[in-house]
Scaffold this motif. Structure first.
Motif, PDB file in Angstrom:
ATOM      1  N   GLY A   1      -3.697  -0.473  25.855  1.00 56.21           N
ATOM      2  CA  GLY A   1      -3.132  -1.773  25.508  1.00 56.21           C
ATOM      3  C   GLY A   1      -4.021  -2.548  24.564  1.00 56.21           C
ATOM      4  O   GLY A   1      -3.559  -3.102  23.551  1.00 56.21           O
ATOM      5  N   MET A   2      -5.315  -2.592  24.858  1.00 59.06           N
ATOM      6  CA  MET A   2      -6.246  -3.297  23.981  1.00 59.06           C
ATOM      7  C   MET A   2      -6.350  -2.607  22.623  1.00 59.06           C
ATOM      8  O   MET A   2      -6.445  -3.266  21.576  1.00 59.06           O
ATOM      9  CB  MET A   2      -7.624  -3.391  24.644  1.00 59.06           C
ATOM     10  N   GLU A   3      -6.282  -1.284  22.619  1.00 54.71           N
ATOM     11  CA  GLU A   3      -6.313  -0.546  21.358  1.00 54.71           C
ATOM     12  C   GLU A   3      -5.127  -0.916  20.473  1.00 54.71           C
ATOM     13  O   GLU A   3      -5.280  -1.171  19.277  1.00 54.71           O
ATOM     14  CB  GLU A   3      -6.313   0.969  21.627  1.00 54.71           C
ATOM     15  N   LYS A   4      -3.930  -0.931  21.062  1.00 57.95           N
ATOM     16  CA  LYS A   4      -2.722  -1.266  20.305  1.00 57.95           C
ATOM     17  C   LYS A   4      -2.804  -2.687  19.724  1.00 57.95           C
ATOM     18  O   LYS A   4      -2.439  -2.934  18.570  1.00 57.95           O
ATOM     19  CB  LYS A   4      -1.490  -1.146  21.193  1.00 57.95           C
ATOM     20  N   LEU A   5      -3.270  -3.608  20.567  1.00 57.29           N
ATOM     21  CA  LEU A   5      -3.368  -5.000  20.147  1.00 57.29           C
ATOM     22  C   LEU A   5      -4.341  -5.147  18.975  1.00 57.29           C
ATOM     23  O   LEU A   5      -4.045  -5.798  17.965  1.00 57.29           O
ATOM     24  CB  LEU A   5      -3.815  -5.852  21.341  1.00 57.29           C
ATOM     25  N   LEU A   6      -5.517  -4.530  19.104  1.00 56.55           N
ATOM     26  CA  LEU A   6      -6.527  -4.656  18.059  1.00 56.55           C
ATOM     27  C   LEU A   6      -6.149  -3.895  16.784  1.00 56.55           C
ATOM     28  O   LEU A   6      -6.450  -4.345  15.675  1.00 56.55           O
ATOM     29  CB  LEU A   6      -7.880  -4.184  18.572  1.00 56.55           C
ATOM     30  N   GLU A   7      -5.489  -2.754  16.936  1.00 58.08           N
ATOM     31  CA  GLU A   7      -5.066  -2.013  15.746  1.00 58.08           C
ATOM     32  C   GLU A   7      -4.148  -2.871  14.883  1.00 58.08           C
ATOM     33  O   GLU A   7      -4.240  -2.872  13.648  1.00 58.08           O
ATOM     34  CB  GLU A   7      -4.363  -0.715  16.157  1.00 58.08           C
ATOM     35  N   TYR A   8      -3.259  -3.621  15.543  1.00 56.65           N
ATOM     36  CA  TYR A   8      -2.364  -4.495  14.797  1.00 56.65           C
ATOM     37  C   TYR A   8      -3.151  -5.636  14.137  1.00 56.65           C
ATOM     38  O   TYR A   8      -2.939  -5.960  12.963  1.00 56.65           O
ATOM     39  CB  TYR A   8      -1.289  -5.071  15.713  1.00 56.65           C
TER      40      TYR A   8
ATOM     41  N   ILE B   1      -3.853 -16.228  17.079  1.00 57.55           N
ATOM     42  CA  ILE B   1      -4.087 -15.991  18.509  1.00 57.55           C
ATOM     43  C   ILE B   1      -3.208 -14.836  18.990  1.00 57.55           C
ATOM     44  O   ILE B   1      -2.185 -14.521  18.374  1.00 57.55           O
ATOM     45  CB  ILE B   1      -3.796 -17.251  19.372  1.00 57.55           C
ATOM     46  N   ALA B   2      -3.629 -14.209  20.095  1.00 60.60           N
ATOM     47  CA  ALA B   2      -2.838 -13.146  20.722  1.00 60.60           C
ATOM     48  C   ALA B   2      -3.044 -13.196  22.229  1.00 60.60           C
ATOM     49  O   ALA B   2      -4.135 -13.507  22.705  1.00 60.60           O
ATOM     50  CB  ALA B   2      -3.243 -11.776  20.178  1.00 60.60           C
ATOM     51  N   GLY B   3      -1.992 -12.888  22.956  1.00 59.88           N
ATOM     52  CA  GLY B   3      -2.059 -12.886  24.420  1.00 59.88           C
ATOM     53  C   GLY B   3      -2.066 -11.482  24.982  1.00 59.88           C
ATOM     54  O   GLY B   3      -2.385 -10.508  24.290  1.00 59.88           O
TER      55      GLY B   3
ATOM     56  N   THR C   1       2.030 -13.155  19.609  1.00 57.34           N
ATOM     57  CA  THR C   1       1.685 -11.732  19.555  1.00 57.34           C
ATOM     58  C   THR C   1       1.054 -11.360  20.890  1.00 57.34           C
ATOM     59  O   THR C   1       0.123 -12.026  21.364  1.00 57.34           O
ATOM     60  CB  THR C   1       0.684 -11.472  18.415  1.00 57.34           C
ATOM     61  N   THR C   2       1.546 -10.293  21.522  1.00 58.70           N
ATOM     62  CA  THR C   2       1.044  -9.944  22.857  1.00 58.70           C
ATOM     63  C   THR C   2       1.286  -8.470  23.156  1.00 58.70           C
ATOM     64  O   THR C   2       2.108  -7.812  22.494  1.00 58.70           O
ATOM     65  CB  THR C   2       1.720 -10.819  23.935  1.00 58.70           C
ATOM     66  N   LEU C   3       0.559  -7.959  24.138  1.00 57.89           N
ATOM     67  CA  LEU C   3       0.753  -6.584  24.601  1.00 57.89           C
ATOM     68  C   LEU C   3       1.640  -6.642  25.842  1.00 57.89           C
ATOM     69  O   LEU C   3       1.273  -7.258  26.849  1.00 57.89           O
ATOM     70  CB  LEU C   3      -0.600  -5.934  24.905  1.00 57.89           C
ATOM     71  N   CYS C   4       2.801  -6.021  25.779  1.00 59.66           N
ATOM     72  CA  CYS C   4       3.763  -6.056  26.889  1.00 59.66           C
ATOM     73  C   CYS C   4       3.485  -4.919  27.866  1.00 59.66           C
ATOM     74  O   CYS C   4       3.614  -3.741  27.506  1.00 59.66           O
ATOM     75  CB  CYS C   4       5.186  -5.942  26.366  1.00 59.66           C
ATOM     76  N   GLN C   5       3.113  -5.264  29.092  1.00 62.00           N
ATOM     77  CA  GLN C   5       2.925  -4.256  30.120  1.00 62.00           C
ATOM     78  C   GLN C   5       4.286  -3.890  30.715  1.00 62.00           C
ATOM     79  O   GLN C   5       5.146  -4.754  30.889  1.00 62.00           O
ATOM     80  CB  GLN C   5       1.983  -4.779  31.209  1.00 62.00           C
ATOM     81  N   ASP C   6       4.463  -2.612  31.041  1.00 57.28           N
ATOM     82  CA  ASP C   6       5.752  -2.135  31.549  1.00 57.28           C
ATOM     83  C   ASP C   6       5.816  -2.360  33.057  1.00 57.28           C
ATOM     84  O   ASP C   6       5.629  -1.443  33.861  1.00 57.28           O
ATOM     85  CB  ASP C   6       5.937  -0.652  31.210  1.00 57.28           C
ATOM     86  N   THR C   7       6.085  -3.602  33.437  1.00 58.33           N
ATOM     87  CA  THR C   7       6.089  -3.977  34.857  1.00 58.33           C
ATOM     88  C   THR C   7       7.163  -3.253  35.647  1.00 58.33           C
ATOM     89  O   THR C   7       6.979  -2.933  36.818  1.00 58.33           O
ATOM     90  CB  THR C   7       6.278  -5.493  35.004  1.00 58.33           C
ATOM     91  N   SER C   8       8.298  -2.992  35.000  1.00 52.52           N
ATOM     92  CA  SER C   8       9.396  -2.307  35.688  1.00 52.52           C
ATOM     93  C   SER C   8       8.977  -0.897  36.097  1.00 52.52           C
ATOM     94  O   SER C   8       9.205  -0.474  37.241  1.00 52.52           O
ATOM     95  CB  SER C   8      10.626  -2.246  34.776  1.00 52.52           C
ATOM     96  N   ALA C   9       8.340  -0.178  35.186  1.00 52.39           N
ATOM     97  CA  ALA C   9       7.900   1.191  35.487  1.00 52.39           C
ATOM     98  C   ALA C   9       6.789   1.200  36.532  1.00 52.39           C
ATOM     99  O   ALA C   9       6.771   2.056  37.424  1.00 52.39           O
ATOM    100  CB  ALA C   9       7.427   1.882  34.207  1.00 52.39           C
TER     101      ALA C   9
END
Length: 336
Positions: free
Chosen positions: A165-172, A271-273, A288-296
């Motif tokens: 998740g942190m990788e995806k956020l920072l890559e963007y 900023i990013a969450g 801008t945020t990283l969405c965790q898959d809470t349903s899964a």
């Protein structure tokens, strides 16, 4: 309430035959079984839970241990969605859920004692102090346990992939040209440690030296503390161009502090969450945020706990990791 005797009379069979049909025994004909099951459904028959517990040696009740440090309870957006998914999956498999608090009618008991008192078949643990003696007692017990976002030896765990998740956020954020990136992080938990390690590793990969004053402690779901840390970051001689927050609610605290200084997002500061809560989509600009898959996460936790209860000899004790997805929003400016 409809009884098995009434079903037997309507189908012209014995009560014993009705019992076998409703419990899907193989020693009665499929036609008779189908007739009895259809009649029971039409009459609105519900099995007696106490009788079923005596027969199966199970209560069909799952415990939920959830005690977050912010005392937000079910208003905790991330875990609220995880537990809602856990609940719906458990119910689809015939299980009810009970929250384990350690208090019954004002009497204090340990989490393990509460589980025994309620007769739960298993427990899911989320957002607790896994190193407390009470939690350790339950983890060492015979009660089937699945943990969420924490790995415990000998227990099944379901984890959001915080490193990815942190990788995806920072890559963007890197792709938008940012190199001066600050990180306000949450409580001292295994989740935070993974995100911090991933943050530093990604910055190192890009050849970026992170000033110590860019990385600041806060707490999850604490908008006020994140606002104070944002204030201090903005007052640095060399402030960052982008600030990361531990969760989306904390990002709102930073958002408000930035606006109070008559600065614009993302024109003056990006900023990013983290989490992907609904709040990210109603902010202006969208966060801008990283969405965790809470349903899964909730679904897998329920499925694996039921499997551990019903098939203890074959259930695989391992960690299950769930990837998140990036919501780009519009709160990160493209530089250059």
């Amino acid at each position: 309430m409809v009884s098995m005797k009434e079903i037997a009379k309507k189908c012209n069979v014995s009560v014993a035959t009705v019992s076998k049909a409703l419990n899907d025994y193989p020693d009665i004909g499929e036609e008779t079984k189908a007739l009895i099951q259809k009649t029971a459904e039409d009459l609105g028959y519900l099995p007696n839970s106490s009788a079923r517990a005596l027969k199966t040696k199970r209560s069909y009740n799952l415990g939920v241990l959830f005690v977050d440090q912010a005392h937000s309870g079910l208003t905790h957006a991330y875990f609220n969605h995880v537990l809602e998914s856990f609940k719906s999956t458990a119910e689809s498999k015939g299980y009810d859920i009970t929250f384990t608090s350690g208090n019954v009618s004002g009497k204090k008991m340990s989490y393990y004692e509460h589980c025994r008192y309620r007769g739960v078949d298993g427990v899911v643990m989320a957002c607790v102090d896994f190193y407390s003696e009470e939690v350790q007692e339950l983890l060492r017990s015979e009660v089937p346990v699945v943990t969420i976002d924490h790995v415990c030896d000998g227990r099944i765990s379901v984890l959001s992939n915080n490193v990815q998740g942190m990788e995806k956020l920072l890559e963007y954020i890197f792709s938008q040209g940012h190199r001066k990136i600050a990180y306000i992080y949450g409580d001292d938990t295994s989740v935070t440690k993974k995100r911090l390690s991933s943050f530093y590793r990604m910055m190192q990969r890009e050849g970026i030296q992170v000033p110590d004053e860019y990385v600041r402690p806060a707490r999850y779901l604490d908008a006020d503390l994140s606002a104070r840390q944002t204030r201090e970051l903005l007052e640095l001689k060399d402030p960052p161009t982008c600030i990361l927050y531990p969760d989306d609610l904390s990002a709102v605290g930073g958002f408000n502090e930035i606006r109070e200084r008559d600065l614009k997002i993302p024109e003056d500061i990006s900023i990013a969450g983290y989490d992907g809560n609904n709040i990210a989509r109603i902010m202006e600009p969208k966060l801008t945020t990283l969405c965790q898959d809470t349903s899964a996460i909730g679904r897998i936790a329920a499925e694996k706990l039921v499997e551990l209860i019903e098939q203890p000899k074959t259930a695989l004790i391992r960690s299950y990791t769930v990837d998140g997805t990036l919501f780009q929003g519009r709160s990160v400016k493209k530089l250059g």
